[in-house]
Design a protein around this motif. Sequence first.
Motif, short mmCIF file in Angstrom:
data_model
loop_
_atom_site.label_atom_id
_atom_site.label_comp_id
_atom_site.label_asym_id
_atom_site.label_seq_id
_atom_site.Cartn_x
_atom_site.Cartn_y
_atom_site.Cartn_z
N ASN A 79 14.99 -0.69 -7.76
CA ASN A 79 14.10 0.46 -7.52
C ASN A 79 13.01 0.05 -6.56
O ASN A 79 13.34 -1.11 -6.20
CB ASN A 79 13.76 1.06 -8.94
CG ASN A 79 12.96 -0.18 -9.69
OD1 ASN A 79 12.43 -1.07 -9.36
ND2 ASN A 79 13.14 0.13 -11.10
N PHE A 80 12.29 0.96 -6.29
CA PHE A 80 11.01 0.68 -5.53
C PHE A 80 10.14 -0.39 -5.85
O PHE A 80 9.32 -0.88 -5.13
CB PHE A 80 10.39 1.87 -5.05
CG PHE A 80 9.38 2.56 -6.23
CD1 PHE A 80 8.09 2.22 -6.39
CD2 PHE A 80 10.12 3.46 -7.20
CE1 PHE A 80 7.28 2.80 -7.35
CE2 PHE A 80 9.40 4.02 -8.01
CZ PHE A 80 7.73 3.72 -8.37
N GLN A 84 13.06 -2.53 -3.53
CA GLN A 84 12.81 -1.82 -2.21
C GLN A 84 11.82 -2.70 -1.40
O GLN A 84 11.82 -2.84 -0.25
CB GLN A 84 12.33 -0.53 -2.88
CG GLN A 84 11.94 0.13 -1.51
CD GLN A 84 13.01 0.97 -0.68
OE1 GLN A 84 14.09 1.27 -1.41
NE2 GLN A 84 13.15 1.16 0.73
N ARG A 85 11.04 -3.47 -2.13
CA ARG A 85 9.97 -4.30 -1.56
C ARG A 85 10.46 -5.38 -0.92
O ARG A 85 9.90 -5.75 0.41
CB ARG A 85 8.92 -4.88 -2.76
CG ARG A 85 8.16 -3.84 -3.49
CD ARG A 85 7.33 -4.59 -4.34
NE ARG A 85 6.16 -5.36 -3.61
CZ ARG A 85 5.07 -5.78 -3.90
NH1 ARG A 85 4.90 -5.68 -5.38
NH2 ARG A 85 4.31 -6.42 -3.23
N ASP A 88 11.24 -3.65 2.33
CA ASP A 88 9.98 -2.73 3.22
C ASP A 88 9.03 -3.98 3.68
O ASP A 88 8.48 -3.70 4.58
CB ASP A 88 9.48 -1.90 2.42
CG ASP A 88 10.34 -0.81 1.79
OD1 ASP A 88 11.09 -0.63 2.61
OD2 ASP A 88 9.94 0.09 0.92
N GLY B 96 12.27 7.25 -5.27
CA GLY B 96 13.39 7.16 -6.17
C GLY B 96 13.93 8.40 -6.66
O GLY B 96 13.57 9.68 -5.83
#
Lengths: 128, 430
Positions: A79-80, A84-85, A88, B96
């Motif tokens: 997840n972010f 995601q990190r 990004d 998300g």
Amino acid sequence: MLIVDHAAAVGEAFDMISPVRLDVANDAFLDALPFGVVGLSDTGITETYNATEALYAGLQRQTVIGQPFFLMAGVCMNNFLVAQRFEDEEVIDTIIDYVLTFRMRPTPVKLRLLKGPKLLRHYLLIQR
Amino acid sequence: MLDLAALEAENETLLAFLYLCPVGIVQFAVDGTVRLSNPYAAQLLIPISPSRTIANFFVALERCAPELRNIAKDFPSDRGQVVQGHRIVVSGTGPGPRYLACSLLKISADCLIAVLQDVSREVQQEQQLKQNEALFSAIVTGVNDFALFSLNECGRIDSWNVSAVRQTGYPAEEVLGHDLETLVEARVAQPGLIAEQVAAAAQEGWSLREARLVRRDGQRYWCQILVAAVEGAQGDIQGYSVVMRDVTERRMTTEEFRRLVTTDHLTGAANRAHFFEQAGIALDRSERSGQPLSVVMLDVDHFKSVNDGFGHAAGDAVLQALVRQCRACLDEVAILARLGGEEFAVLLPGTDLGKAALVAERMRFSVATLDGLPVNVTISLGCAQMDKRIDSIDALLRQADEALYRAKRAGRDQVVVAPPLPEPSDLVVV
């Protein structure tokens, strides 16, 4: 030639160990570390999976190596906040509180996320 | 007989099965204490959990689905399906998924299993389908309750016929040359709604809305209005065809259902899902029309100590009273919603920041001076207005939330606006 072994691993701290050191470490060194180490390729394929992490997760190294980590052993971090990190950000060296589900038991952990332009792999260090 | 190696291999196979399971599975006690969770459940829950932990299932969902705790508590038996596919709107909690579906199964007196799925894509498809269905039924269903007429290129009625007279009661001479606003019920009219619909049809070719109209004799009715642009050879707009369908009957039967799915069952405020749906619509309208759009976030001060000191029943009574008080300060187009726990938001279409701050101050005063509750409470409020630097409702809410946070830091029981108005003394108690 750089020799790293079991003895050298003792005393390496979760929050201090250099990612460069992880890049050159052999399996014996990584397996002796008291925290989980996962090394990922640019595309998120698991290239390093040490004994401590295998023990935590209940998965064998050969099951995980070569597989996309966040789609398999690391689903709970997809997840972010984590996966995601890695996508990004260019450079990361940070420690976050997280909850992993080793053997389906929610377990609070500290995660250290490591990524840099000169590193062979991205690393995820896991301390229970 | 299985040897140890075989057992180990089987154990790993089972673990891998659960690790890779594409739905979230959580097992927990009736108080919410999580006993087992697979990784996918953690992936979904940790980002939306206020504490970023999943030690307690209900606490993890407190912000997005506070109702689940009560629903589970009120379930009368030791075994059975508590909810199935319960929608949880997680918009506003970060990037998300936007929607989750949650099913709860009670397997013993002190054990529940939750199954969680990301249904963002399904919800999006459903919304599209709903729109298509409305369009389809507007076109093909029985032609008796239809009014068909046309507008000129300026949006004024230029043809009127027997179907339109039958539905609206207006003879041609009273409507020709007027715009559609003539037919809209004045009391609940959202000024410009019809003009915007015509503008939307000009831009996109057609536009479908539901609005409350009023017949010449004063009787109100719900109407589906389809406006389609009539284009000339050069693509220029020569006028519009309008189809109006009386949907009062359908609307009545769905009204109760609508209420159930759009309101928070404890307080009667709008729920999170309805808030975000309406906020999306308001944002589109605001962008199209240039009308301002503001939100107010509000939160009960020291609510935890109300619950801890006076019990959950007192906490519930406080939230219900708060909604009553705040509603009385709002007009009909404002939407007061419970976003979760003791956290509320008010959507204020057509309202700029200065007016939003006044409304907020009115709500603050109204709650602070409320008598007759087991305990006196105050609220803190943060206001923000949509502008070009803000790209989404989530971002707008974050602005208001930051202002709310500043209100808390500054001592609570007050209104803070984001960005700060130059003259705080402009804020007066109404």
